[in-house]
Design an enzyme around this catalytic site. Structure first.
Site, mmCIF file in Angstrom:
data_model
loop_
_atom_site.group_PDB
_atom_site.id
_atom_site.type_symbol
_atom_site.label_atom_id
_atom_site.label_comp_id
_atom_site.label_asym_id
_atom_site.label_seq_id
_atom_site.Cartn_x
_atom_site.Cartn_y
_atom_site.Cartn_z
ATOM 1 N N CYS A 255 79.453 61.356 19.509
ATOM 2 C CA CYS A 255 80.436 60.395 20.034
ATOM 3 C C CYS A 255 81.218 59.696 18.916
ATOM 4 C CB CYS A 255 79.753 59.371 20.920
ATOM 5 S SG CYS A 255 78.708 60.142 22.166
ATOM 6 N N HIS B 25 83.401 53.229 21.232
ATOM 7 C CA HIS B 25 83.109 54.404 22.060
ATOM 8 C C HIS B 25 82.738 53.918 23.467
ATOM 9 C CE1 HIS B 25 81.177 57.701 23.877
ATOM 10 N NE2 HIS B 25 79.937 57.335 23.568
ATOM 11 N N ASN C 288 81.353 58.378 30.220
ATOM 12 C CA ASN C 288 81.163 58.595 28.783
ATOM 13 C C ASN C 288 81.652 60.013 28.456
ATOM 14 O OD1 ASN C 288 80.159 59.271 26.262
ATOM 15 N ND2 ASN C 288 78.216 58.182 26.539
HETATM 16 N N1 COA Z 1 69.701 55.096 39.643
HETATM 17 C C1 COA Z 1 68.716 54.285 40.032
HETATM 18 N N2 COA Z 1 67.668 53.958 39.251
HETATM 19 C C2 COA Z 1 67.637 54.503 38.021
HETATM 20 C C3 COA Z 1 68.633 55.376 37.554
HETATM 21 C C4 COA Z 1 69.689 55.666 38.429
HETATM 22 N N3 COA Z 1 70.699 56.475 38.079
HETATM 23 N N4 COA Z 1 68.330 55.737 36.295
HETATM 24 C C5 COA Z 1 67.188 55.133 35.975
HETATM 25 N N5 COA Z 1 66.766 54.392 37.016
HETATM 26 C C6 COA Z 1 65.561 53.561 37.113
HETATM 27 C C7 COA Z 1 64.463 54.007 36.171
HETATM 28 O O1 COA Z 1 63.715 55.049 36.730
HETATM 29 C C8 COA Z 1 63.691 52.734 36.011
HETATM 30 O O2 COA Z 1 62.857 52.568 37.132
HETATM 31 P P1 COA Z 1 61.381 51.955 36.982
HETATM 32 O O3 COA Z 1 61.602 50.566 36.448
HETATM 33 O O4 COA Z 1 60.865 52.018 38.364
HETATM 34 O O5 COA Z 1 60.674 52.843 35.998
HETATM 35 C C9 COA Z 1 64.753 51.650 36.042
HETATM 36 O O6 COA Z 1 65.881 52.240 36.690
HETATM 37 C C10 COA Z 1 65.173 51.177 34.678
HETATM 38 O O7 COA Z 1 65.367 52.317 33.855
HETATM 39 P P2 COA Z 1 65.915 52.214 32.396
HETATM 40 O O8 COA Z 1 66.098 53.596 31.840
HETATM 41 O O9 COA Z 1 65.082 51.244 31.636
HETATM 42 O O10 COA Z 1 67.350 51.574 32.733
HETATM 43 P P3 COA Z 1 68.394 50.926 31.769
HETATM 44 O O11 COA Z 1 68.680 49.562 32.199
HETATM 45 O O12 COA Z 1 68.050 51.163 30.326
HETATM 46 O O13 COA Z 1 69.702 51.788 32.095
HETATM 47 C C11 COA Z 1 70.985 53.548 31.125
HETATM 48 C C12 COA Z 1 69.711 53.168 31.876
HETATM 49 C C13 COA Z 1 70.955 55.036 30.831
HETATM 50 C C14 COA Z 1 72.183 53.221 32.007
HETATM 51 C C15 COA Z 1 71.055 52.740 29.818
HETATM 52 O O14 COA Z 1 69.837 52.809 29.140
HETATM 53 C C16 COA Z 1 72.130 53.203 28.912
HETATM 54 O O15 COA Z 1 73.293 53.190 29.259
HETATM 55 N N6 COA Z 1 71.763 53.564 27.673
HETATM 56 C C17 COA Z 1 72.708 53.989 26.682
HETATM 57 C C18 COA Z 1 73.141 55.358 27.013
HETATM 58 C C19 COA Z 1 74.330 55.746 26.205
HETATM 59 O O16 COA Z 1 75.283 55.044 26.149
HETATM 60 N N7 COA Z 1 74.257 56.913 25.609
HETATM 61 C C20 COA Z 1 75.305 57.497 24.886
HETATM 62 C C21 COA Z 1 75.428 56.857 23.580
HETATM 63 S S1 COA Z 1 76.591 57.685 22.737
#
Ligand code: COA
Length: 330
Positions: free
Chosen positions: A114, A251, A281
């Site tokens: 990215c 980004h 993204n």
């Molecule tokens: N819909 C509903 N629930 C979801 C889900 C979805 N699409 N994805 C994950 N969950 C759930 C998980 O299973 C978890 O449930 P649990 O508490 O029962 O175990 C809960 O939501 C929290 O999961 P978590 O992964 O901790 O969520 P988060 O707040 O970190 O959000 C992302 C997840 C992916 C949105 C976030 O971590 C993120 O955006 N990270 C950066 C990713 C990124 O930008 N990557 C590219 C960089 S270049």
């Protein structure tokens, strides 16, 4: 006299097909409310079966040519940032050379995930100011939908497809490039990967299904920590204050993460450009897509000082402060 490098034109393209949160609700256990709350994304664009990184790149370049009436025949280097090339080789850059029949040019792809677009700009500036090159096409193009696992709800809600292209030309008077800050945290490579030949990393077994795998929480924490420090470093190097920056273009990974980065860095969200809400993204393409939207919405103007910050898998990051000074539109 030392050569200077100026960004003179921009083009962009996104495929027509839209993937809405409501569509994702039918594919995995998720909801529009969860996606909006955690990412700020409403929809993403998805490439057709026969559309690849090269196809999107051709269209973004054609958009640049039509908008700024530029001739590409004297381009002497093509740099393509992509993590999803049509082939491992030949490169997308070589496909571009062939498609536009550019007669005398270098051509290569770079993989800085990215951060690929800011890497491309940084390289173009270096190649021009070294005196070796005069006119460089920098393209960022991605078809992430083709490597997204649509059974994994933690990643499939995030990614979309698109392409952006800019022209960087030698200029005797004006430079677009003010400051750069670059960094790598390779120990975090496990947090965002897609396998090719090797099936282990740091002696841990990888998922080899050919799709992207992400530990979203770790990537989030790393970016929210690293980017504000990089912004601080860029302001220090350029001797600018935050209020001297007209637009912040990080980004477009996730709107909530961008809000956190802005809060820590001191940027107002009103002064921040993203492409995240309707494009998701798009990895290396997200920054040129956000800049292109900013121009269409008549926000970005010549004379503006812009801070771009690319970050992502690797883990890698590269921030730039640039002066916006494009050629007249057609
Ligand atoms: N819909 C509903 N629930 C979801 C889900 C979805 N699409 N994805 C994950 N969950 C759930 C998980 O299973 C978890 O449930 P649990 O508490 O029962 O175990 C809960 O939501 C929290 O999961 P978590 O992964 O901790 O969520 P988060 O707040 O970190 O959000 C992302 C997840 C992916 C949105 C976030 O971590 C993120 O955006 N990270 C950066 C990713 C990124 O930008 N990557 C590219 C960089 S270049």
């Amino acid at each position: 006299m030392n050569s200077k490098a100026r960004i003179t034109a921009i083009g962009a393209y996104v495929p027509h097909k839209r993937l809405l949160n409501e569509d994702l609700e039918k594919m995995v256990d998720t909801s529009d409310e969860w996606i909006m709350q955690r990412t700020g994304m409403k929809e993403r664009r998805i490439a057709g079966d026969k559309e690849y990184a090269s196809t999107l790149a051709f269209k973004a370049i054609e958009n640049l040519i039509e908008t700024y009436n530029k001739d590409l025949q004297d381009i002497d280097c093509i740099i393509v940032a992509t993590t999803t090339p049509d082939y491992v080789f030949p490169s997308v850059a070589c496909q571009i050379q062939d498609y536009f029949k550019i007669p005398h040019t270098g051509a290569f792809d770079l993989n800085a995930t990215c951060a690929g677009f800011t890497y491309g700009l940084h390289l173009a500036n270096s190649l021009i100011t070294s005196g070796f090159h005069r006119k460089i096409l920098v393209v960022a193009t991605e078809t992430l939908s083709k490597v997204t696992d649509y059974s994994d709800r933690t990643t499939c809600i995030l990614f979309g497809d698109g392409a952006g292209a800019v022209l960087v030309e030698r200029d005797e008077e004006h430079s677009s490039f003010i400051a750069a800050h670059i960094g790598t945290n390779g120990e975090g490579g496990m947090h965002l990967y897609r396998t090719s030949l090797a099936a282990t990393m740091h002696e841990q077994t990888l998922n080899t299904n050919g799709k992207m795998v992400q530990n979203g929480r770790e990537v989030y924490k790393w970016a929210a920590r690293t980017v504000p420090l990089g912004v601080k470093e860029l302001l220090h190097k350029s001797e600018l204050q935050i209020h001297d920056v007209d637009w912040f273009v990080p980004h477009s990974a996730n709107l909530r993460m961008i809000e956190s980065i802005c809060e820590k860095s001191g940027f107002l969200m009103e002064k921040t450009l993203t492409s995240v809400a309707y494009m998701g993204n798009t990895s290396s393409a997200s920054i040129p897509l956000a800049l292109h939207l900013g121009i269409e919405e008549q926000k970005v103007k010549n004379g503006d000082t812009i801070l771009l910050y690319g970050f992502g898998g690797g883990l890698t990051h590269l921030g730039l402060i640039i002066k916006w000074d494009l050629s007249e539109k057609n």
